[in-house]
Write a protein that holds these residues in place. Structure first.
Motif, PDB file in Angstrom:
ATOM      1  N   ARG A 222       0.931  -1.278   0.015  1.00 23.47           N
ATOM      2  CA  ARG A 222       0.272  -0.051  -0.025  1.00 23.47           C
ATOM      3  C   ARG A 222       0.775   1.280  -0.050  1.00 23.47           C
ATOM      4  N   SER A 223       2.101   1.129   0.611  1.00 28.73           N
ATOM      5  CA  SER A 223       2.735   2.413   0.751  1.00 28.73           C
ATOM      6  C   SER A 223       3.624   2.831  -0.629  1.00 28.73           C
ATOM      7  N   CYS A 224       3.780   1.696  -1.345  1.00 28.37           N
ATOM      8  CA  CYS A 224       4.492   1.743  -2.597  1.00 28.37           C
ATOM      9  C   CYS A 224       3.513   2.203  -3.555  1.00 28.37           C
ATOM     10  N   GLU A 225       2.257   1.924  -3.446  1.00 32.65           N
ATOM     11  CA  GLU A 225       1.170   2.215  -4.426  1.00 32.65           C
ATOM     12  C   GLU A 225       0.941   3.881  -4.139  1.00 32.65           C
ATOM     13  N   ILE A 226       0.819   3.990  -3.121  1.00 28.23           N
ATOM     14  CA  ILE A 226       0.643   5.520  -2.796  1.00 28.23           C
ATOM     15  C   ILE A 226       1.888   6.418  -3.045  1.00 28.23           C
ATOM     16  N   LYS A 227       3.161   5.977  -2.917  1.00 29.53           N
ATOM     17  CA  LYS A 227       4.226   6.755  -3.179  1.00 29.53           C
ATOM     18  C   LYS A 227       4.353   6.623  -4.948  1.00 29.53           C
ATOM     19  N   ALA A 228       3.750   5.547  -5.498  1.00 24.41           N
ATOM     20  CA  ALA A 228       4.098   5.537  -7.053  1.00 24.41           C
ATOM     21  C   ALA A 228       2.937   6.305  -7.592  1.00 24.41           C
ATOM     22  N   SER A 229       1.602   6.439  -6.947  1.00 24.48           N
ATOM     23  CA  SER A 229       0.644   7.368  -7.712  1.00 24.48           C
ATOM     24  C   SER A 229       1.007   8.740  -7.593  1.00 24.48           C
ATOM     25  N   ILE A 230       1.835   9.160  -6.406  1.00 25.92           N
ATOM     26  CA  ILE A 230       2.331  10.605  -6.294  1.00 25.92           C
ATOM     27  C   ILE A 230       3.398  10.995  -7.311  1.00 25.92           C
ATOM     28  N   VAL A 231       4.137   9.824  -7.380  1.00 24.28           N
ATOM     29  CA  VAL A 231       5.391  10.286  -8.160  1.00 24.28           C
ATOM     30  C   VAL A 231       5.134  10.122  -9.860  1.00 24.28           C
ATOM     31  N   THR A 232       3.913   9.387  -9.986  1.00 26.24           N
ATOM     32  CA  THR A 232       3.466   9.374 -11.496  1.00 26.24           C
ATOM     33  C   THR A 232       2.841  10.802 -11.782  1.00 26.24           C
ATOM     34  N   LYS A 233       2.391  11.579 -10.634  1.00 26.37           N
ATOM     35  CA  LYS A 233       1.725  12.856 -11.102  1.00 26.37           C
ATOM     36  C   LYS A 233       2.708  13.935 -10.891  1.00 26.37           C
ATOM     37  N   ASP A 234       3.703  13.718 -10.156  1.00 26.46           N
ATOM     38  CA  ASP A 234       4.631  14.909 -10.193  1.00 26.46           C
ATOM     39  C   ASP A 234       6.168  14.277  -9.849  1.00 26.46           C
ATOM     40  N   GLU A 235       6.673  13.709 -10.891  1.00 24.74           N
ATOM     41  CA  GLU A 235       8.182  13.127 -10.732  1.00 24.74           C
ATOM     42  C   GLU A 235       9.021  14.100 -10.016  1.00 24.74           C
ATOM     43  N   ARG A 236       8.900  15.397 -10.794  1.00 25.66           N
ATOM     44  CA  ARG A 236      10.153  16.219 -10.323  1.00 25.66           C
ATOM     45  C   ARG A 236      10.049  17.221  -9.165  1.00 25.66           C
ATOM     46  N   ASP A 237       8.825  16.815  -8.373  1.00 29.91           N
ATOM     47  CA  ASP A 237       8.571  17.532  -7.082  1.00 29.91           C
ATOM     48  C   ASP A 237       8.360  18.966  -7.214  1.00 29.91           C
ATOM     49  N   GLU A 238       7.532  19.064  -8.270  1.00 30.18           N
ATOM     50  CA  GLU A 238       7.035  20.569  -8.370  1.00 30.18           C
ATOM     51  C   GLU A 238       5.504  20.775  -7.761  1.00 30.18           C
ATOM     52  N   GLY A 239       5.058  19.725  -7.288  1.00 30.94           N
ATOM     53  CA  GLY A 239       3.695  20.049  -7.014  1.00 30.94           C
ATOM     54  C   GLY A 239       3.445  19.147  -5.755  1.00 30.94           C
ATOM     55  N   GLN A 240       2.509  18.031  -6.171  1.00 30.74           N
ATOM     56  CA  GLN A 240       1.829  17.212  -5.015  1.00 30.74           C
ATOM     57  C   GLN A 240       2.961  16.208  -4.368  1.00 30.74           C
ATOM     58  N   ARG A 241       3.786  16.313  -5.010  1.00 35.87           N
ATOM     59  CA  ARG A 241       5.172  15.363  -4.358  1.00 35.87           C
ATOM     60  C   ARG A 241       5.369  15.839  -3.085  1.00 35.87           C
ATOM     61  N   ALA A 242       5.222  17.211  -2.902  1.00 35.58           N
ATOM     62  CA  ALA A 242       5.503  17.904  -1.553  1.00 35.58           C
ATOM     63  C   ALA A 242       4.821  17.301  -0.453  1.00 35.58           C
ATOM     64  N   LEU A 243       3.478  16.595  -0.730  1.00 36.88           N
ATOM     65  CA  LEU A 243       2.632  15.837   0.446  1.00 36.88           C
ATOM     66  C   LEU A 243       3.778  14.757   1.088  1.00 36.88           C
ATOM     67  N   LEU A 244       4.735  14.070   0.370  1.00 39.72           N
ATOM     68  CA  LEU A 244       5.447  13.028   1.061  1.00 39.72           C
ATOM     69  C   LEU A 244       6.428  13.794   2.290  1.00 39.72           C
ATOM     70  N   ASN A 245       6.437  15.265   1.917  1.00 46.58           N
ATOM     71  CA  ASN A 245       7.175  15.832   3.230  1.00 46.58           C
ATOM     72  C   ASN A 245       6.559  16.044   4.183  1.00 46.58           C
ATOM     73  N   PHE A 246       5.303  15.310   4.852  1.00 54.81           N
ATOM     74  CA  PHE A 246       4.664  15.387   5.862  1.00 54.81           C
ATOM     75  C   PHE A 246       5.486  14.869   7.010  1.00 54.81           C
ATOM     76  N   GLY A 247       5.984  15.883   7.810  1.00 57.59           N
ATOM     77  CA  GLY A 247       6.702  15.316   9.044  1.00 57.59           C
ATOM     78  C   GLY A 247       8.257  15.650   8.694  1.00 57.59           C
ATOM     79  N   HIS A 248       8.549  16.171   7.455  1.00 58.67           N
ATOM     80  CA  HIS A 248      10.012  16.460   7.014  1.00 58.67           C
ATOM     81  C   HIS A 248      10.436  17.682   7.255  1.00 58.67           C
ATOM     82  N   THR A 249       9.616  18.611   7.306  1.00 56.03           N
ATOM     83  CA  THR A 249      10.079  19.868   7.370  1.00 56.03           C
ATOM     84  C   THR A 249      10.695  20.044   8.771  1.00 56.03           C
ATOM     85  N   ILE A 250      10.352  20.013  10.039  1.00 54.03           N
ATOM     86  CA  ILE A 250      10.663  19.945  11.350  1.00 54.03           C
ATOM     87  C   ILE A 250      11.712  18.712  11.452  1.00 54.03           C
TER      88      ILE A 250
END
Ligand code: NAD
Ligand code: GLY
Length: 361
Positions: A222-250
């Protein structure tokens, strides 16, 4: 064996997930049309347990295979060390038709991927991740990098693997602390995209920590499916890939402020998720109930919920230098509820400061 596809046009690739599939790496390379010589990079910890299984699996598949053992540790994820790997590739007659296989955790995968991306302007590579964190996050999505004295992952690229091969049985030997740190990233996927995954972790936490096979398969897939679906939409981290940064800022700021030596990455992410949720509560984005549900799960997973011996000022200083800062504004991912988050760059400084002070011991 199961499989999740990362859809990226002509750079699409499969993630294979199975119980014990290390011996099938050669077969799976062949299935993916990979020919030519192969160089396996691993480290002494992983290599002493698993390199032989991987190499044996190449017998009869028609590949010329070499291997190189890289010392274990983030301190080797550098340009200087990458340079020694280029030497190994040339010594072993690796050319543009050859493939690099990364057998190890996220450190090894990032380094080997960086070398693959840059050697002769890029040669194919395959990820065989052996930590939970690498299986659900680092090996998927094509971020490859080495560290620079002035920042982690500073020198890198987006370079997708040809396939990812996840053999869950390797988690049997993973130290418990690494397992819990990897679980923090799985919890992250639940919060950002999938309330049912979150609930699954809540109800199956003990069996996951006891490495029960069905549970692990469920959460890794399930984790790989979620990551794959986000990367498919925003491979180069210009939009929704930022969601993966939950918890990563601090989380990243705490890792930097503590010189990457006190917390495992997943532990710092756990602290970051707790702080982002506290910020959400202060800004009326997150309910107290959601915040309690997340902190309960993080506590039950024996991940940290309090920041030890780091001043709020130090964390705030490092926040300003993070790669995620755009136009001087610090970007946060805040939970609206479990399974849904928002991105904002308007969190007032005093809210960040109060949150950090309250979460500090
Ligand atoms: P790691 O690679 O350092 O592995 C942790 C420890 O576990 C190491 O000592 C390793 O040798 C050992 N190990 C690995 N597999 C094992 C096994 N099966 N049995 C026993 N021991 C085993 O740490 P990690 O948490 O996997 O990765 C952290 C790295 O990943 C950081 O460099 C981080 O920047 C990077 N990362 C990259 C991405 C990305 O998208 N590229 C995402 C997250 C993290
Ligand atoms: N680990 C964050 C990303 O892949 O974007």
């Amino acid at each position: 064996m199961d499989h999740v596809q990362v859809e990226l046009g002509d750079r699409s690739y499969p993630i294979y997930i199975g119980g014990d599939i290390l011996g099938r790496v050669g077969e799976l390379l062949k299935k993916n049309g990979i020919t030519g010589r192969v160089m396996v990079f691993t480290n002494p910890t992983v290599g002493s347990m698993y390199l032989e299984d991987v190499l044996e699996g190449f017998h009869g598949e028609g590949y010329g295979v070499s291997s190189r053992v890289v010392p274990d540790g983030e301190e080797y994820k550098t340009l200087e060390y990458a340079n020694t790997l280029y030497d190994s590739l040339m010594d072993n007659r690796i050319d543009r038709s050859s493939t690099i296989v990364a057998l190890g955790g996220g450190v090894l995968g990032d380094l080997a991927g960086f070398v693959a991306a840059t050697f002769k302007r890029g040669i194919p590579f395959v990820q065989v991740p052996t930590t939970l964190l690498a299986q659900v996050d680092a090996s998927v999505g094509g971020k490859v990098a080495v560290d620079h004295p002035r920042g982690k992952n500073m020198i890198g690229s987006f370079y997708q693997p040809r396939c990812v091969i996840i053999s869950l049985s390797v988690l049997d030997t993973l130290p418990e602390r690494e397992m819990r740190a990897g679980l923090a990233e799985v919890i992250k996927y639940g919060v950002i995209k999938d309330a049912s995954l979150f609930e699954y972790i809540e109800t199956h936490l003990d069996s996951l920590l006891n490495l029960e096979a069905n549970g692990l398969h469920t959460v890794v897939k399930r984790s790989c499916e979620i990551k794959a679906s986000i990367v498919t939409k925003d491979e180069r981290d210009e939009g929704q890939r930022a969601l993966l940064n939950f918890g990563h800022t601090i989380g990243h700021a705490i890792e930097t402020a503590t010189n990457y030596s006190r917390y495992r990455h997943g532990e710092a992410v756990a602290l970051g998720m707790i702080c982002a949720t506290d910020i959400g509560v202060r800004l009326n984005v997150t309910s107290v109930k959601t915040s309690e549900r997340l902190s309960n799960l993080i506590e039950r997973a024996h991940l940290p919920t309090r920041i030890r011996n780091v001043s709020a000022d130090a964390v705030i200083e490092f926040l300003r230098h993070d790669k995620k800062v755009r136009d001087g504004k610090v970007r946060f991912v805040l939970p609206r509820e479990i399974g849904q988050v928002m991105i904002t760059d308007t969190v007032p400084d005093d809210v960040i400061r109060k949150t950090l002070k309250e979460r500090s011991l």
